[in-house]
Motif scaffolding. Structure first.
Motif, PDB file in Angstrom:
ATOM      1  N   ASN A  97       0.841  -1.196   0.000  1.00  0.00           N
ATOM      2  CA  ASN A  97       0.000   0.000   0.000  1.00  0.00           C
ATOM      3  C   ASN A  97       0.872   1.240   0.000  1.00  0.00           C
ATOM      4  N   PHE A  98       0.838   1.972  -1.121  1.00  0.00           N
ATOM      5  CA  PHE A  98       1.688   3.151  -1.285  1.00  0.00           C
ATOM      6  C   PHE A  98       1.006   4.433  -0.807  1.00  0.00           C
ATOM      7  N   SER A  99      -0.070   4.313  -0.036  1.00  0.00           N
ATOM      8  CA  SER A  99      -0.689   5.534   0.488  1.00  0.00           C
ATOM      9  C   SER A  99       0.028   5.973   1.759  1.00  0.00           C
ATOM     10  N   PHE A 131     -13.930  -5.810  -8.653  1.00  0.00           N
ATOM     11  CA  PHE A 131     -13.046  -6.489  -9.617  1.00  0.00           C
ATOM     12  C   PHE A 131     -11.766  -7.023  -8.971  1.00  0.00           C
ATOM     13  N   LYS A 132     -11.557  -6.698  -7.689  1.00  0.00           N
ATOM     14  CA  LYS A 132     -10.308  -7.110  -7.054  1.00  0.00           C
ATOM     15  C   LYS A 132     -10.239  -8.632  -6.944  1.00  0.00           C
ATOM     16  N   LYS A 133      -9.117  -9.195  -7.422  1.00  0.00           N
ATOM     17  CA  LYS A 133      -9.026 -10.646  -7.558  1.00  0.00           C
ATOM     18  C   LYS A 133      -8.557 -11.325  -6.276  1.00  0.00           C
ATOM     19  N   ASP A 134      -7.722 -10.648  -5.459  1.00  0.00           N
ATOM     20  CA  ASP A 134      -7.195 -11.317  -4.279  1.00  0.00           C
ATOM     21  C   ASP A 134      -7.995 -10.930  -3.030  1.00  0.00           C
ATOM     22  N   LYS A 135      -8.032 -11.832  -2.066  1.00  0.00           N
ATOM     23  CA  LYS A 135      -8.794 -11.618  -0.831  1.00  0.00           C
ATOM     24  C   LYS A 135      -8.148 -12.467   0.277  1.00  0.00           C
TER      25      LYS A 135
HETATM   26  N1  NAI Z   1       0.494  -1.355  -3.413  1.00  0.00           N
HETATM   27  C1  NAI Z   1      -0.518  -0.522  -3.641  1.00  0.00           C
HETATM   28  O1  NAI Z   1      -0.512   0.636  -3.182  1.00  0.00           O
HETATM   29  C2  NAI Z   1      -1.638  -0.970  -4.516  1.00  0.00           C
HETATM   30  C3  NAI Z   1      -1.612  -2.247  -5.024  1.00  0.00           C
HETATM   31  N2  NAI Z   1      -2.555  -2.653  -5.903  1.00  0.00           N
HETATM   32  C4  NAI Z   1      -2.369  -3.982  -6.502  1.00  0.00           C
HETATM   33  O2  NAI Z   1      -1.931  -3.782  -7.825  1.00  0.00           O
HETATM   34  C5  NAI Z   1      -2.328  -4.897  -8.623  1.00  0.00           C
HETATM   35  C6  NAI Z   1      -3.060  -4.386  -9.842  1.00  0.00           C
HETATM   36  O3  NAI Z   1      -4.276  -3.787  -9.422  1.00  0.00           O
HETATM   37  P1  NAI Z   1      -5.273  -3.247 -10.577  1.00  0.00           P
HETATM   38  O4  NAI Z   1      -4.536  -2.270 -11.430  1.00  0.00           O
HETATM   39  O5  NAI Z   1      -6.548  -2.843  -9.917  1.00  0.00           O
HETATM   40  O6  NAI Z   1      -5.513  -4.588 -11.415  1.00  0.00           O
HETATM   41  P2  NAI Z   1      -6.050  -4.736 -12.928  1.00  0.00           P
HETATM   42  O7  NAI Z   1      -6.628  -6.103 -13.026  1.00  0.00           O
HETATM   43  O8  NAI Z   1      -6.853  -3.537 -13.298  1.00  0.00           O
HETATM   44  O9  NAI Z   1      -4.694  -4.670 -13.792  1.00  0.00           O
HETATM   45  C7  NAI Z   1      -3.820  -5.735 -13.830  1.00  0.00           C
HETATM   46  C8  NAI Z   1      -2.865  -5.500 -14.986  1.00  0.00           C
HETATM   47  O10 NAI Z   1      -1.932  -6.580 -15.037  1.00  0.00           O
HETATM   48  C9  NAI Z   1      -1.847  -7.002 -16.385  1.00  0.00           C
HETATM   49  N3  NAI Z   1      -1.399  -8.384 -16.475  1.00  0.00           N
HETATM   50  C10 NAI Z   1      -2.061  -9.508 -16.171  1.00  0.00           C
HETATM   51  N4  NAI Z   1      -1.296 -10.569 -16.458  1.00  0.00           N
HETATM   52  C11 NAI Z   1      -0.120 -10.069 -16.957  1.00  0.00           C
HETATM   53  C12 NAI Z   1       1.085 -10.634 -17.436  1.00  0.00           C
HETATM   54  N5  NAI Z   1       1.243 -11.966 -17.483  1.00  0.00           N
HETATM   55  N6  NAI Z   1       2.092  -9.828 -17.851  1.00  0.00           N
HETATM   56  C13 NAI Z   1       1.938  -8.477 -17.793  1.00  0.00           C
HETATM   57  N7  NAI Z   1       0.818  -7.873 -17.351  1.00  0.00           N
HETATM   58  C14 NAI Z   1      -0.185  -8.684 -16.950  1.00  0.00           C
HETATM   59  C15 NAI Z   1      -3.238  -6.806 -16.961  1.00  0.00           C
HETATM   60  O11 NAI Z   1      -3.184  -6.779 -18.390  1.00  0.00           O
HETATM   61  C16 NAI Z   1      -3.556  -5.440 -16.362  1.00  0.00           C
HETATM   62  O12 NAI Z   1      -2.941  -4.440 -17.150  1.00  0.00           O
HETATM   63  C17 NAI Z   1      -3.156  -5.799  -7.711  1.00  0.00           C
HETATM   64  O13 NAI Z   1      -2.322  -6.796  -7.175  1.00  0.00           O
HETATM   65  C18 NAI Z   1      -3.596  -4.847  -6.595  1.00  0.00           C
HETATM   66  O14 NAI Z   1      -3.854  -5.504  -5.365  1.00  0.00           O
HETATM   67  C19 NAI Z   1      -3.595  -1.829  -6.297  1.00  0.00           C
HETATM   68  C20 NAI Z   1      -3.676  -0.559  -5.796  1.00  0.00           C
HETATM   69  C21 NAI Z   1      -2.709  -0.036  -4.844  1.00  0.00           C
END
Ligand code: NAI
Ligand SMILES: O=C(O)C1=N[C@H](C(=O)O)C[C@H](O)C1
Length: 215
Positions: A97-99, A131-135
């Motif tokens: 979480n980068f907030s 749409f969030k995949k992990d839980k």
């Molecule tokens: N650390 C943080 O502050 C935050 C972390 N997250 C995490 O970031 C991740 C992404 O979240 P969202 O953008 O909402 O998901 P999303 O499902 O909208 O986007 C996922 C992206 O990964 C790509 N992808 C899937 N398989 C791939 C592969 N084999 N190679 C390259 N790209 C691939 C998809 O094409 C898509 O562009 C999740 O794990 C989420 O939990 C989300 C928000 C904040």
């Protein structure tokens, strides 16, 4: 700064591109499920893809030998061992979480731990978009790891377009303390990603968390 995004077409990838463009940075590499495109070698690569894409991310960083900022959740201990291996060669900044707010909340949990004994009930709740995949969320797991309990009740909701809410409740038989953070824009995260990516340019090889960058 010339940067790349793995997970480019995703919700976070698109939000990152928007903020980085406003900051005057140039996107020169992008990768997602559809493939990859490179204009020139990036100085730093930002990964917000998915756990199932992690092995490919490792290969990209091994090949390009550039700094990595990674926010992808669902990573396990073997994945972290890979990140630590990459960090022998390049700077790696990782956070679930980068907030700023969640990093403040995690500091507060460390403070609460000094006063809360085994007689207190502790539960963690998280709410995210449908749409969030992990839980549970990576943030909820991270917050739980800060609390000295073998087992913790975790509750997850997947509702509409919620950007991310986390609540930690501490209750004795006489009172309850609630620590709560709510993101109402992905900017809550992308601002921390921007801080981290810009900092990465001046870091030696090593493994860093966002908290290290903030301190
Ligand atoms: N650390 C943080 O502050 C935050 C972390 N997250 C995490 O970031 C991740 C992404 O979240 P969202 O953008 O909402 O998901 P999303 O499902 O909208 O986007 C996922 C992206 O990964 C790509 N992808 C899937 N398989 C791939 C592969 N084999 N190679 C390259 N790209 C691939 C998809 O094409 C898509 O562009 C999740 O794990 C989420 O939990 C989300 C928000 C904040
Ligand atoms: O998938 C999201 O959106 C988010 N995921 C991260 C997590 O799993 O903790 C961080 C943030 O809550 C948003």
């Amino acid at each position: 700064m010339k940067y790349g995004i793995i997970g480019y077409s995703g919700r976070m990838g698109q939000a990152i591109e928007e903020l980085f463009s406003e900051a005057g940075h140039q996107l020169v590499y992008q990768k997602d499920e559809a493939g990859e495109k490179e204009l020139e070698k990036p100085e730093v690569i930002i990964d917000f893809s998915l756990k199932e894409a992690f092995a490919e991310t490792v290969k990209v960083i091994e090949q390009k030998q550039v700094a990595l900022v990674i926010g992808t959740t669902g990573l396990d201990q073997d994945d972290f061992a890979e990140l630590k291996r990459l960090a022998e060669e390049v700077p790696v900044i990782q956070s679930f979480n980068f907030s700023i707010g969640i990093n403040i909340l995690s500091e507060l949990i460390n403070k609460v731990n000094q006063y809360v004994d085994q007689d207190w009930d502790i539960e963690i709740s998280e709410t995210h978009h449908r749409f969030k995949k992990d839980k549970p969320s990576g943030t909820a797991i991270m917050l739980g790891d800060l609390i000295d309990r073998d087992e913790l009740e975790m509750h997850s909701k997947r509702l509409g377009s919620e950007f991310g809410e986390h609540e930690v409740d501490f209750a004795s038989t006489g009172e309850v303390l609630t620590l709560k953070h709510r993101a109402y824009s992905r900017e809550a995260f992308t601002r921390g990603v921007l801080i981290s990516a810009e900092a990465a340019l001046d870091l030696d090889a090593g493994f860093y968390t966002f908290k290290d960058i903030l301190n």
